[in-house]
Write a protein that holds these residues in place. Structure first.
Motif, mmCIF file in Angstrom:
data_model
loop_
_atom_site.group_PDB
_atom_site.id
_atom_site.type_symbol
_atom_site.label_atom_id
_atom_site.label_comp_id
_atom_site.label_asym_id
_atom_site.label_seq_id
_atom_site.Cartn_x
_atom_site.Cartn_y
_atom_site.Cartn_z
ATOM 1 N N ASP A 54 0.830 -1.209 0.000
ATOM 2 C CA ASP A 54 0.000 0.000 0.000
ATOM 3 C C ASP A 54 0.861 1.254 0.000
ATOM 4 O O ASP A 54 0.559 2.235 -0.665
ATOM 5 C CB ASP A 54 -0.937 0.008 1.207
ATOM 6 C CG ASP A 54 -2.063 -1.007 1.101
ATOM 7 O OD1 ASP A 54 -2.274 -1.547 -0.021
ATOM 8 O OD2 ASP A 54 -2.703 -1.293 2.138
ATOM 9 N N LYS A 55 1.944 1.214 0.761
ATOM 10 C CA LYS A 55 2.841 2.365 0.836
ATOM 11 C C LYS A 55 3.520 2.628 -0.506
ATOM 12 O O LYS A 55 3.717 3.755 -0.918
ATOM 13 C CB LYS A 55 3.890 2.139 1.917
ATOM 14 C CG LYS A 55 4.656 3.385 2.295
ATOM 15 C CD LYS A 55 5.614 3.129 3.436
ATOM 16 C CE LYS A 55 4.846 3.238 4.727
ATOM 17 N NZ LYS A 55 5.718 3.232 5.908
ATOM 18 N N GLU A 56 3.862 1.544 -1.230
ATOM 19 C CA GLU A 56 4.504 1.682 -2.536
ATOM 20 C C GLU A 56 3.555 2.288 -3.573
ATOM 21 O O GLU A 56 3.985 2.957 -4.496
ATOM 22 C CB GLU A 56 5.000 0.321 -3.038
ATOM 23 C CG GLU A 56 6.202 -0.183 -2.289
ATOM 24 C CD GLU A 56 6.608 -1.584 -2.717
ATOM 25 O OE1 GLU A 56 5.885 -2.235 -3.486
ATOM 26 O OE2 GLU A 56 7.680 -2.037 -2.262
ATOM 27 N N GLN A 57 2.245 2.053 -3.416
ATOM 28 C CA GLN A 57 1.272 2.586 -4.339
ATOM 29 C C GLN A 57 1.079 4.091 -4.164
ATOM 30 O O GLN A 57 0.680 4.781 -5.082
ATOM 31 C CB GLN A 57 -0.083 1.886 -4.185
ATOM 32 C CG GLN A 57 -0.064 0.479 -4.713
ATOM 33 C CD GLN A 57 -1.413 -0.200 -4.510
ATOM 34 O OE1 GLN A 57 -2.305 0.333 -3.875
ATOM 35 N NE2 GLN A 57 -1.549 -1.392 -5.072
ATOM 36 N N ASP A 58 1.356 4.607 -2.968
ATOM 37 C CA ASP A 58 1.171 6.053 -2.697
ATOM 38 C C ASP A 58 2.194 6.894 -3.351
ATOM 39 O O ASP A 58 2.956 6.941 -4.033
ATOM 40 C CB ASP A 58 1.223 6.335 -1.201
ATOM 41 C CG ASP A 58 -0.002 5.766 -0.498
ATOM 42 O OD1 ASP A 58 -1.023 5.534 -1.170
ATOM 43 O OD2 ASP A 58 0.082 5.568 0.714
#
Length: 58
Positions: A54-58
């Motif tokens: 999820d953090k990589e998608q931000d």
């Protein structure tokens, strides 16, 4: 939710894990390690994996 997000992996080797359901209990078995895995470890490892994704998608 995508299928990749619901696929659980082994906390030790990172390979896909098999979910066994019987008599109301859920167990997790890794065919690569050839052993049962603690549900707490499996769920914690996959929760942290999801958080990283999820953090990589931000």
């Amino acid at each position: 939710m995508s299928e990749q997000a619901t696929a659980l992996v082994c906390p030790d080797c990172g390979k896909p894990i098999e979910i066994l359901k019987a008599c109301g209990a859920t167990s997790y078995f890794c065919n690569h390690c050839n052993e049962l895995k603690s549900s707490q470890r499996v769920l914690e490892a996959n929760a942290s994996r999801k958080a990283v994704a999820d953090k990589e998608q931000d």
